[in-house]
Write a protein that holds these residues in place. Structure first.
Motif, PDB file in Angstrom:
ATOM      1  N   ILE A   3       0.858  -1.181   0.000  1.00 46.30           N
ATOM      2  CA  ILE A   3       0.000   0.000   0.000  1.00 46.30           C
ATOM      3  C   ILE A   3       0.897   1.235   0.000  1.00 46.30           C
ATOM      4  CG2 ILE A   3      -1.669   1.315   1.382  1.00 46.30           C
ATOM      5  CD1 ILE A   3      -2.554  -1.362   2.613  1.00 46.30           C
ATOM      6  N   VAL A   4       0.608   2.176  -0.884  1.00 52.15           N
ATOM      7  CA  VAL A   4       1.344   3.450  -0.859  1.00 52.15           C
ATOM      8  C   VAL A   4       0.486   4.467  -0.105  1.00 52.15           C
ATOM      9  CG1 VAL A   4       2.239   5.353  -2.251  1.00 52.15           C
ATOM     10  CG2 VAL A   4       2.603   2.992  -2.995  1.00 52.15           C
ATOM     11  N   PHE A  50       3.691  -2.197   4.130  1.00 52.73           N
ATOM     12  CA  PHE A  50       3.872  -0.768   4.434  1.00 52.73           C
ATOM     13  C   PHE A  50       5.307  -0.251   4.309  1.00 52.73           C
ATOM     14  CE2 PHE A  50      -0.106  -1.699   6.656  1.00 52.73           C
ATOM     15  CZ  PHE A  50      -0.868  -0.649   6.174  1.00 52.73           C
ATOM     16  N   PHE A  51       6.280  -1.159   4.215  1.00 55.04           N
ATOM     17  CA  PHE A  51       7.678  -0.711   4.209  1.00 55.04           C
ATOM     18  C   PHE A  51       8.440  -1.393   3.081  1.00 55.04           C
ATOM     19  CE2 PHE A  51       6.209  -0.503   8.620  1.00 55.04           C
ATOM     20  CZ  PHE A  51       6.605   0.768   9.018  1.00 55.04           C
ATOM     21  N   ALA A  61       9.318   3.653   4.972  1.00 53.26           N
ATOM     22  CA  ALA A  61       7.866   3.709   4.759  1.00 53.26           C
ATOM     23  C   ALA A  61       7.553   3.928   3.286  1.00 53.26           C
ATOM     24  CB  ALA A  61       7.273   4.838   5.592  1.00 53.26           C
ATOM     25  N   ARG A  62       6.551   3.210   2.785  1.00 54.45           N
ATOM     26  CA  ARG A  62       6.090   3.428   1.404  1.00 54.45           C
ATOM     27  C   ARG A  62       5.138   4.619   1.439  1.00 54.45           C
ATOM     28  NH1 ARG A  62       7.203  -1.225  -1.585  1.00 54.45           N
ATOM     29  NH2 ARG A  62       7.430  -3.152  -0.391  1.00 54.45           N
ATOM     30  N   ALA A  63       5.695   5.813   1.442  1.00 63.13           N
ATOM     31  CA  ALA A  63       4.835   6.984   1.641  1.00 63.13           C
ATOM     32  C   ALA A  63       5.322   8.166   0.829  1.00 63.13           C
ATOM     33  CB  ALA A  63       4.819   7.361   3.120  1.00 63.13           C
ATOM     34  N   VAL A  64       4.364   9.023   0.464  1.00 60.29           N
ATOM     35  CA  VAL A  64       4.676  10.313  -0.165  1.00 60.29           C
ATOM     36  C   VAL A  64       4.116  11.390   0.753  1.00 60.29           C
ATOM     37  CG1 VAL A  64       4.193  11.804  -2.141  1.00 60.29           C
ATOM     38  CG2 VAL A  64       4.621   9.363  -2.499  1.00 60.29           C
ATOM     39  N   LEU A  65       4.945  12.364   1.091  1.00 55.61           N
ATOM     40  CA  LEU A  65       4.535  13.429   2.017  1.00 55.61           C
ATOM     41  C   LEU A  65       4.361  14.729   1.241  1.00 55.61           C
ATOM     42  CD1 LEU A  65       6.495  11.304   3.500  1.00 55.61           C
ATOM     43  CD2 LEU A  65       6.656  12.993   5.296  1.00 55.61           C
ATOM     44  N   VAL A  66       3.205  15.355   1.398  1.00 52.52           N
ATOM     45  CA  VAL A  66       2.928  16.599   0.669  1.00 52.52           C
ATOM     46  C   VAL A  66       2.376  17.636   1.644  1.00 52.52           C
ATOM     47  CG1 VAL A  66       1.616  17.666  -1.208  1.00 52.52           C
ATOM     48  CG2 VAL A  66       2.331  15.274  -1.412  1.00 52.52           C
ATOM     49  N   ALA A  80      11.066  10.480  12.444  1.00 52.70           N
ATOM     50  CA  ALA A  80      11.091   9.083  11.987  1.00 52.70           C
ATOM     51  C   ALA A  80      12.530   8.572  11.942  1.00 52.70           C
ATOM     52  CB  ALA A  80      10.448   8.971  10.613  1.00 52.70           C
ATOM     53  N   ALA A  81      13.420   9.381  11.376  1.00 45.77           N
ATOM     54  CA  ALA A  81      14.817   8.938  11.233  1.00 45.77           C
ATOM     55  C   ALA A  81      15.470   8.741  12.598  1.00 45.77           C
ATOM     56  CB  ALA A  81      15.598   9.954  10.408  1.00 45.77           C
ATOM     57  N   SER A  82      15.142   9.633  13.563  1.00 46.34           N
ATOM     58  CA  SER A  82      15.824   9.538  14.858  1.00 46.34           C
ATOM     59  C   SER A  82      15.304   8.367  15.693  1.00 46.34           C
ATOM     60  CB  SER A  82      15.682  10.849  15.639  1.00 46.34           C
ATOM     61  OG  SER A  82      14.317  11.074  15.923  1.00 46.34           O
ATOM     62  N   SER A  83      14.149   7.799  15.293  1.00 40.77           N
ATOM     63  CA  SER A  83      13.643   6.645  16.053  1.00 40.77           C
ATOM     64  C   SER A  83      14.573   5.440  15.887  1.00 40.77           C
ATOM     65  CB  SER A  83      12.238   6.258  15.579  1.00 40.77           C
ATOM     66  OG  SER A  83      12.318   5.575  14.334  1.00 40.77           O
ATOM     67  N   GLY A  84      15.261   5.382  14.729  1.00 36.56           N
ATOM     68  CA  GLY A  84      16.175   4.263  14.492  1.00 36.56           C
ATOM     69  C   GLY A  84      15.481   2.988  14.051  1.00 36.56           C
ATOM     70  N   HIS A  85      14.141   2.953  14.141  1.00 41.18           N
ATOM     71  CA  HIS A  85      13.413   1.725  13.816  1.00 41.18           C
ATOM     72  C   HIS A  85      12.851   1.748  12.400  1.00 41.18           C
ATOM     73  CE1 HIS A  85      13.954   0.743  17.917  1.00 41.18           C
ATOM     74  NE2 HIS A  85      13.129   1.683  18.363  1.00 41.18           N
ATOM     75  N   TRP A  86      12.592   2.935  11.875  1.00 40.17           N
ATOM     76  CA  TRP A  86      12.070   3.071  10.514  1.00 40.17           C
ATOM     77  C   TRP A  86      12.349   4.498  10.064  1.00 40.17           C
ATOM     78  CZ3 TRP A  86       8.023   6.440   9.013  1.00 40.17           C
ATOM     79  CH2 TRP A  86       7.412   7.121  10.072  1.00 40.17           C
ATOM     80  N   LYS A  87      12.182   4.766   8.784  1.00 44.68           N
ATOM     81  CA  LYS A  87      12.369   6.138   8.305  1.00 44.68           C
ATOM     82  C   LYS A  87      11.566   6.341   7.026  1.00 44.68           C
ATOM     83  CE  LYS A  87      16.584   4.968   5.765  1.00 44.68           C
ATOM     84  NZ  LYS A  87      18.011   5.197   5.605  1.00 44.68           N
TER      85      LYS A  87
END
Length: 450
Positions: A3-4, A50-51, A61-66, A80-87
């Motif tokens: 899913i995107v 999802f990833f 993440a399979r995501a587009v941010l607008v 997200a990046a600083s969580s270390g678990h996903w970005k």
């Protein structure tokens, strides 16, 4: 299938971030309360959905941010990046400097066409990374300008570019008391446009989630982040992998397709509501025990009495007796008629749970067979730290009151031409408003006559 997710505007980006965090914390938990094999299959299915994996091993993440202003996206990317678990993918976002000024017409008529190519290129790149594209999940609010106006525009573009893909719009319903003076205009325009191009609209009401934070989560000073985390928890409880066809069938391939197939039997009825129980602060879970019959009984009464959470349910509401000539006028007051329901159970002993009470014909409209109108998905894999949890996604009359109220308020403003010049200057004419009112009046009428 993958899913995107398309996150639109401030609200969409903040909720999107919480959704991916919730999914990630769920699959990282080793507490799955199920066999190792089951847990691994669940893990792999969620990851694919999802990833996408990078060489570094951190899921992306399979995501587009607008968004039309930069602040929220840059915060979201760095959190997200600083969580270390996903970005997030560092190239899958588009932000501008000017914002949409809470004006739907600005988002739809100005920013949409101006940035269409750039946004659709980002979406195309994400779609191409999927081995099998299951569809698009957009997250937006209705009250502002970017999420609503640009969101409606982007949804139409997605429908044109991917005519056979499933499209689910997750929509945040504004607070009744109001965040923005023109929120009713923005909401009416958003809903009517989404109704044309989306397969289904999954709606969360801010007022309801706020109540859940106050009464069930015991949060004293409720922030948007608290609200967003409850929403993300509820979405995760639906979109994490489940078995859709009994035990041993493997995890469902396409959650969006399965959702549409079970819940949207007719294109006139696209509004989906979501309830999830139990909901409580995680530190209270150790002191609570739940039985499946108790959870199912609560969930069913929440459905028929249209209660949005498990506290304060009206237990007096009963379905109409079988065989009574059911016209919308003789229905018991406050009875919430369903078109279709989906119950999702996660945790211990799910396969022995009796869901017969949801197959009662009196819950449903007369023109659908209850066997077709009700479905259940199950997995023995627990969600987060809940030993047992149940979610209900329902296509029912749950939104009639809020929808009627928003259309009524918008109509009163429109009748006195209040703020209309703010929209006409961006090319949205009075006829466009009238078309939107007509569309939504038809939706209200269809749901009222269930």
């Amino acid at each position: 299938m993958s899913i995107v997710t398309v996150q639109l505007g401030q609200c969409g980006n903040q909720i999107g971030h919480e959704v991916f965090s919730a999914l990630c914390s769920d699959i990282r938990g080793t507490h799955g309360l199920c066999s190792k094999k089951e847990n691994e299959a669940y893990h792999d299915s969620c990851k694919e959905r999802f990833f996408c994996e990078e060489e570094s091993g951190v899921p992306v993440a399979r995501a587009v941010l607008v968004d039309m202003e930069p602040k929220v996206i840059s915060q979201t990317l760095s959190m997200a990046a600083s969580s270390g678990h996903w970005k997030y993918n560092s190239h899958s976002h588009l932000c501008q400097k000017q914002g949409s000024g809470n004006n739907w017409a600005n988002g739809y008529s100005v920013h949409g066409p101006r940035h269409k190519e750039a946004i659709m290129n980002l979406v195309q790149k994400e779609a191409e990374k999927c081995d099998r594209l299951g569809g698009f999940f957009t997250i937006m609010s209705m009250a502002g300008g970017t999420g609503s106006g640009l969101g409606a525009f982007v949804t139409q573009c997605l429908r044109d570019a991917f005519p056979t893909s499933f499209m689910l719009n997750h929509v945040i319903w504004p607070y009744g008391t109001g965040e923005v003076i023109v929120q009713n205009y923005n909401s009416v325009l958003t809903l009517s446009h989404l109704y044309q191009s989306s397969d289904a609209l999954l709606v969360h009401e801010n007022d309801v989630i706020h109540k859940i934070c106050a009464q069930l989560m015991n949060i004293k000073q409720i922030s948007f982040r608290d609200v967003n985390q409850v929403i993300a928890h509820q979405l995760g409880s639906v979109f994490q992998p489940t078995h859709t066809a009994g035990e041993g069938s493997g995890y469902s391939r396409n959650p969006l397709g399965d959702l549409m197939e079970t819940l949207v039997p007719h294109p006139e009825f696209k509004l989906l509501g979501l309830r999830n129980i139990p909901q409580m602060p995680e530190n209270s879970l150790a002191y609570s025990t739940f039985s499946w019959p108790g959870l199912i009984k609560h969930l069913r009464q929440m459905l028929i009495a249209n209660a949005k959470m498990e506290e304060g349910i009206d237990w007096q509401v009963r379905p109409p007796p079988p065989g009574s000539s059911i016209s919308s006028t003789n229905k018991p007051l406050h009875f919430n008629t369903s078109l279709a329901n989906l119950v999702i159970l996660r945790g211990k002993d799910v396969h022995g749970v009796d869901l017969g009470s949801f197959q009662d014909p009196s819950l449903y409209t007369s023109w659908l067979n209850p066997q077709d109108a009700f479905n259940a998905w199950k997995t023995p894999r627990a969600f987060k730290k809940y030993e047992k949890s149940a979610s209900l996604v329902s296509n029912s009359q749950f939104l009639l009151k809020p929808l009627d109220s928003i259309v009524g308020k918008a109509w009163n403003m429109f009748a006195s031409k209040a703020y209309l010049h703010q929209y006409t200057k961006f090319g949205i004419q009075e006829e466009d408003f009238l078309d939107c009112f007509t569309t939504l009046e038809q939706v209200i009428s269809s749901y009222t006559n269930l």
